[in-house]
Design an enzyme around this catalytic site. Sequence first.
Site, mmCIF file in Angstrom:
data_model
loop_
_atom_site.group_PDB
_atom_site.id
_atom_site.type_symbol
_atom_site.label_atom_id
_atom_site.label_comp_id
_atom_site.label_asym_id
_atom_site.label_seq_id
_atom_site.Cartn_x
_atom_site.Cartn_y
_atom_site.Cartn_z
ATOM 1 N N THR A 1 0.883 -1.179 0.000
ATOM 2 C CA THR A 1 0.000 0.000 0.000
ATOM 3 C C THR A 1 0.906 1.209 0.000
ATOM 4 O OG1 THR A 1 -1.814 -1.017 1.236
ATOM 5 C CG2 THR A 1 -1.715 1.369 1.309
ATOM 6 N N ARG B 1 -12.356 -9.519 -2.661
ATOM 7 C CA ARG B 1 -12.023 -8.935 -1.354
ATOM 8 C C ARG B 1 -11.560 -7.478 -1.531
ATOM 9 N NH1 ARG B 1 -7.155 -6.455 0.905
ATOM 10 N NH2 ARG B 1 -7.169 -6.799 3.129
ATOM 11 N N GLY C 1 -9.971 -4.253 0.785
ATOM 12 C CA GLY C 1 -9.363 -3.966 2.082
ATOM 13 C C GLY C 1 -9.717 -2.582 2.588
ATOM 14 N N ASP C 2 -8.815 -2.045 3.385
ATOM 15 C CA ASP C 2 -9.090 -0.748 4.016
ATOM 16 C C ASP C 2 -8.785 0.446 3.136
ATOM 17 O OD1 ASP C 2 -6.385 -1.570 4.159
ATOM 18 O OD2 ASP C 2 -5.978 -0.084 5.713
ATOM 19 N N THR D 1 -1.309 1.771 6.244
ATOM 20 C CA THR D 1 -0.865 0.583 5.511
ATOM 21 C C THR D 1 -0.791 -0.586 6.484
ATOM 22 O OG1 THR D 1 0.999 -0.460 4.386
ATOM 23 C CG2 THR D 1 1.547 1.362 5.845
ATOM 24 N N GLY D 2 -1.216 -1.754 6.044
ATOM 25 C CA GLY D 2 -1.153 -2.909 6.934
ATOM 26 C C GLY D 2 -2.248 -3.904 6.600
ATOM 27 N N GLY E 1 -5.480 -4.996 6.199
ATOM 28 C CA GLY E 1 -6.658 -4.155 6.022
ATOM 29 C C GLY E 1 -7.860 -4.499 6.877
HETATM 30 N N1 GLY Z 1 -3.896 -2.329 3.553
HETATM 31 C C1 GLY Z 1 -4.162 -2.870 2.298
HETATM 32 C C2 GLY Z 1 -5.095 -3.971 2.320
HETATM 33 O O1 GLY Z 1 -5.242 -4.677 3.322
HETATM 34 O O2 GLY Z 1 -5.716 -4.208 1.325
#
Ligand code: GLY
Length: 339
Positions: free
Chosen positions: A205, A233, A235-236, A256-257, A259
């Site tokens: 990310t 899927r 993510g965040d 970042t991490g 999600g």
């Molecule tokens: N932080 C990116 C994701 O989990 O998609």
Amino acid sequence: MRPFLFNSLLAFTCLMCMQCQTKYPMSSNTENPEYALVIHGGAGTILKENMTEDMEQRYHEALTRALSAGRQILEEGGMAIDAVEAAIVIMEDEPLFNAGKGAVLTYDGTTELDASIMTGHNLDAGAVGGVKTIKNPIKAAIGVMNSSPHVMLVGNGADQFAKELGLDIVDPDYFLTERRIQSLKRSKEKEANNEKQDAATRHGTVGAVALDKEGNIVAGTSTGGMTNKRYNRIGDAPIIGAATYADNNTCGISATGHGEYFIRLAVAHNIHAQMKYGGASLQEAAEDVILNQLEGLGGDGGIVGLDKNGRIVMVFNSEGMYRGFALPDEKKTFIFKDE
Ligand code: GLY
């Protein structure tokens, strides 16, 4: 006497823990700079012993290019949104990072990209999720914010929207890189053998947060998500309040991490809310959310952010985070935890 001794020991232990914790957060020391920019290129198990000098240099060079592009805009009196876009586009075009070209692959060997943007002067926001043909998803997120009545578009419709806006559209193969093909292969082998996935499969990310000379804060985030992801899927990264948040009265955040954890903790908004409703500083709020809440839930990753006074923070609970900041008199990039 005994309870007193016990409590003293407990207090001492807590103090020691807090000191350990504050070892890895980083912040800038400049008060009220004219402008500020902070970026990240992903967090994860980034250890010096696993990195060649050449790779280290390439990451620093790519982060520096992204910072320079954004800083030039801010230096010339340009808008925070343009600085964020410029910095993120450079990282999306750079195969080293998990965003745009070089994004990680889905179970089907394709790429599905997510991005978001938020402007702190009016709490406007835009996001795209699961897009497959947009060369620079951050531009599409900005397009959703500026040229549609919506905040988030996903899938084929979002690709179509970007095409109609006249953004650069590429063949999905454009995003593929050998490195990510090999990562997917390894991830599938581990899945087949019921082995634990490398932390690297859920990391990556890119993001940027800028404060311009007008006092406007903008935050943006872009990613390819997780290696081997299925079932569309998301993510965040495209979720406003999870990976991205900006409010001129408090702060701008890009995360970042892993999600799923960032969504559950509404990480970016959580930090903003602690500042707005609890009077916390950005550093205090970020440390609480990342080092206490995220850590406590078993998630990993980090954030970069800045407050309305241009104070920069970069807090993470992983082994490292590609990151850097630029101020009028200072530009720095970092990779490992203890830098
Ligand atoms: N932080 C990116 C994701 O989990 O998609």
